[in-house]
Design an enzyme around this catalytic site. Structure first.
Site, short mmCIF file in Angstrom:
data_model
loop_
_atom_site.label_atom_id
_atom_site.label_comp_id
_atom_site.label_asym_id
_atom_site.label_seq_id
_atom_site.Cartn_x
_atom_site.Cartn_y
_atom_site.Cartn_z
N GLU A 54 -3.47 62.21 38.62
CA GLU A 54 -2.01 62.11 38.41
C GLU A 54 -1.67 60.64 38.29
O GLU A 54 -1.56 59.94 39.31
CB GLU A 54 -1.27 62.77 39.59
CG GLU A 54 -1.43 64.28 39.66
CD GLU A 54 -0.60 65.01 38.62
OE1 GLU A 54 0.37 64.43 38.09
OE2 GLU A 54 -0.93 66.17 38.32
N CYS A 94 6.71 57.48 39.26
CA CYS A 94 5.84 57.61 38.09
C CYS A 94 6.58 58.10 36.85
O CYS A 94 6.18 57.79 35.74
CB CYS A 94 4.69 58.53 38.42
SG CYS A 94 5.23 60.14 39.00
P1 NAD Z 1 -1.88 52.84 45.64
O1 NAD Z 1 -2.05 51.37 45.62
O2 NAD Z 1 -1.28 53.50 46.83
O3 NAD Z 1 -3.28 53.49 45.27
C1 NAD Z 1 -3.47 54.88 45.24
C2 NAD Z 1 -4.65 55.24 46.11
O4 NAD Z 1 -5.83 54.64 45.59
C3 NAD Z 1 -4.50 54.75 47.55
O5 NAD Z 1 -4.77 55.82 48.42
C4 NAD Z 1 -5.49 53.64 47.65
O6 NAD Z 1 -6.05 53.49 48.94
C5 NAD Z 1 -6.57 54.04 46.66
N1 NAD Z 1 -7.32 52.89 46.15
C6 NAD Z 1 -6.82 51.68 45.80
N2 NAD Z 1 -7.82 50.89 45.35
C7 NAD Z 1 -8.98 51.60 45.41
C8 NAD Z 1 -10.34 51.35 45.09
N3 NAD Z 1 -10.72 50.18 44.60
N4 NAD Z 1 -11.22 52.33 45.28
C9 NAD Z 1 -10.84 53.52 45.78
N5 NAD Z 1 -9.56 53.83 46.10
C10 NAD Z 1 -8.64 52.88 45.94
O7 NAD Z 1 -0.94 53.31 44.45
P2 NAD Z 1 -0.77 52.70 43.01
O8 NAD Z 1 -1.99 52.93 42.23
O9 NAD Z 1 -0.15 51.36 43.05
O10 NAD Z 1 0.35 53.74 42.55
C11 NAD Z 1 1.17 53.45 41.49
C12 NAD Z 1 0.64 54.15 40.24
O11 NAD Z 1 0.53 55.54 40.51
C13 NAD Z 1 1.60 54.03 39.09
O12 NAD Z 1 0.86 53.87 37.91
C14 NAD Z 1 2.31 55.37 39.10
O13 NAD Z 1 2.85 55.72 37.85
C15 NAD Z 1 1.23 56.29 39.54
N6 NAD Z 1 1.80 57.47 40.19
C16 NAD Z 1 1.62 58.66 39.58
C17 NAD Z 1 2.19 59.80 40.14
C18 NAD Z 1 2.03 61.14 39.49
O14 NAD Z 1 2.38 62.13 40.12
N7 NAD Z 1 1.53 61.22 38.28
C19 NAD Z 1 2.90 59.70 41.32
C20 NAD Z 1 3.04 58.46 41.92
C21 NAD Z 1 2.48 57.35 41.35
#
Ligand code: NAD
Length: 488
Positions: free
Chosen positions: A222, A257
């Site tokens: 997602e 998102c």
């Molecule tokens: P985040 O930084 O919270 O990361 C998401 C998860 O990935 C966390 O649990 C984090 O611990 C893990 N993570 C981070 N780096 C990692 C690595 N190197 N290895 C393994 N795991 C790792 O969130 P984010 O990515 O900043 O979230 C924002 C993005 O998510 C945006 O692009 C947004 O559009 C998208 N998003 C999508 C939805 C959806 O439902 N489609 C919902 C919310 C956010």
């Protein structure tokens, strides 16, 4: 005696392995498969949300200054609705589905049986930390799986509360929370899972998918993207503006998102649209929006700097038509409209995920589709405001995105009869309502036969006659079957 952080056991690959083994043992023992267990966990989750609302609102205030209304509606009420729907519909969802059979397998009957996948990993993001963690879990529980949840470390108060609440309310022998950042997630990703459900950005999604590939683990991703809004003339501009504002700044100050990422409108209409934004934004957030209690703050200094850089780029900073105020100490950025931003600016190259809204101008609205498609990446959502039916049809036919909404923004997320998920760069797989149950189920094909009607056709010795009859049967043509039977 060591200090508190030294006393805290390190969560490494071994700990992850032990945890998964224990959960797998519970799964293999059949604990999660019973209907009663699924119901009990969904009721427990419902109670958890009902009884913990003040703590949840407070954690979201700590992590994001999220307004209480947004927390209560978008994180708590929506999650409770998901639990209630699963409790109401699960009996139907788990029922084997009858499937038709054909002449090829005659005489037979068939069904599709939904079975749980096993032990699944849910990795969630910081912007809606409760909904994005627990909503996939509703589907995973309804489908009968054991679960590990890894909430985002970027929303620490929410992560810590989730860990406490899940341990207190849900069955710890089948459902666990692991808190932490990259090392803990990496330790989890080394394990063999039966499904990984990841919410977050595309860079980490690639890490998740590569780790999953080692074990042939299926994934739901997602992700996000640049969700466009096309605004036509001749519409109810006030309603359209308010709905765009609600989807942008009313959703965690643009850190959602499916928040509108940029607007496309005609040169003739742009000034009218900007004026309408100014008027409605002032009504909603007052003359000094940095002081408004109805706007979330930016999650952390890194994201604040990232957004500041997008705004400070030379070709962008001169385009501010409204807003632009920042308060670095309190991590607040005011709703900001940028008019006539060049397509090759940084702000148009990456997902904004914050309170900045560029407006792109085109000569004719039909050119919007090219603007969207030329971005290369398919967005998670796309929106169109128009009264023109032909434009609506073209929009649906020509814009590929996770989901489309005509004359509103973001509301498709709340419709549980629609699948929610991305396509291409915005993700793969979907969930919500029954789609969540399906995301965590294997659809097992079952064919039932008796012992009668055992034709010698498929047994040796193979003859020309048998070949012709089998070919005729597989073609499904009655005429060919009759001809083959008659030897014509
Ligand atoms: P985040 O930084 O919270 O990361 C998401 C998860 O990935 C966390 O649990 C984090 O611990 C893990 N993570 C981070 N780096 C990692 C690595 N190197 N290895 C393994 N795991 C790792 O969130 P984010 O990515 O900043 O979230 C924002 C993005 O998510 C945006 O692009 C947004 O559009 C998208 N998003 C999508 C939805 C959806 O439902 N489609 C919902 C919310 C956010």
């Amino acid at each position: 005696m060591g200090n508190k952080s030294e006393d805290k056991a390190v969560f490494d690959t071994d700990s992850a392995n032990q945890m998964v083994n224990k959960l797998r043992a519970s799964f293999v023992a059949g604990k999660t498969k019973s209907y009663e267990w699924r119901v009990s966990q969904l009721i427990a989750m419902l109670n958890m949300m009902e009884e913990s609302e003040p703590q949840i609102v407070s954690a979201l205030r700590d992590d994001l200054s999220k307004p209480e209304l947004e927390s209560s509606i978008y994180e708590i009420a929506m999650l409770k609705n998901s639990c209630k729907l699963a409790l109401k519909e699960m009996k139907h969802w788990i029922k084997p589905e009858n499937a038709k059979t054909s002449l090829t397998t005659f005489p037979s009957s068939a069904e599709i049986v939904s079975e749980p996948l096993g032990v699944v990993l849910v990795i969630s993001a910081w912007n809606y930390p409760f909904l994005l963690s627990l909503d996939p879990m509703v589907g995973a529980i309804a489908a009968g799986n054991a679960i590990v949840l890894k909430p985002s470390e970027l929303a620490p108060a929410s992560s810590s509360l989730l860990a406490k609440l899940v341990a207190r309310y849900l069955d710890g022998s089948c459902i666990k929370v692991v808190e932490g950042a990259v090392p803990q997630t990496s330790a989890l990703l080394e394990q063999k899972w039966d499904k990984i459900f990841y919410t977050g950005n595309g860079r980490v999604a690639r890490i998740v998918m590569a780790a999953a590939a080692k074990h042939l683990t299926p994934v739901v991703l997602e992700l996000g993207g640049k969700s466009p809004v096309i605004v036509d003339s001749g519409i109810d501009l006030k309603v359209a503006t308010r709905r765009i504002i609600a989807g942008k700044w009313g959703c965690n100050n643009g850190q959602a998102c499916i928040s509108p990422d940029y607007v496309i409108t005609t040169k003739d209409y742009a000034v009218k649209l900007v004026d309408s934004f100014k008027c409605e934004l002032e009504q909603f957030y007052g003359k000094n929006p940095l002081e408004s209690k109805d706007l979330s703050r930016i999650v952390n200094p890194n994201h604040f700097d990232r957004l500041s850089k997008l705004l400070e780029e030379d070709k962008v900073s001169s385009k501010i038509a409204h807003g632009g105020q920042k308060d670095e100490t309190n991590l607040k950025i005011a709703p900001t409209i940028l008019l006539d931003v060049p397509i090759n600016s940084l702000i148009m190259k990456e997902e904004i995920f914050g309170p900045l809204l560029p407006i792109i101008m085109v000569d004719k609205l039909e050119e919007s589709f090219d603007v969207i498609n030329s971005c290369g990446a398919k967005p998670l959502a796309a929106y169109l405001f128009t009264n023109n039916n032909k434009l609506k049809e073209e929009f649906v036919a020509e814009v590929s995105a996770g989901g489309l909404v005509v004359n509103d923004t973001t509301v498709h997320l709340a419709e549980h009869n629609l699948p929610f998920g991305g396509v291409g760069e915005s993700g793969m797989g979907s969930y919500h309502g029954k789609f969540s149950f399906d995301a965590f189920s294997h659809k097992k094909a079952v064919l039932y036969k008796g012992f009668s009607g055992d034709s010698s056709l498929r047994y040796p010795p193979y003859t020309r006659g048998k070949l012709r009859l089998l070919q005729a049967l597989l073609s499904g043509s009655i005429l060919r079957i009759i001809r083959a039977l008659l030897g014509w």
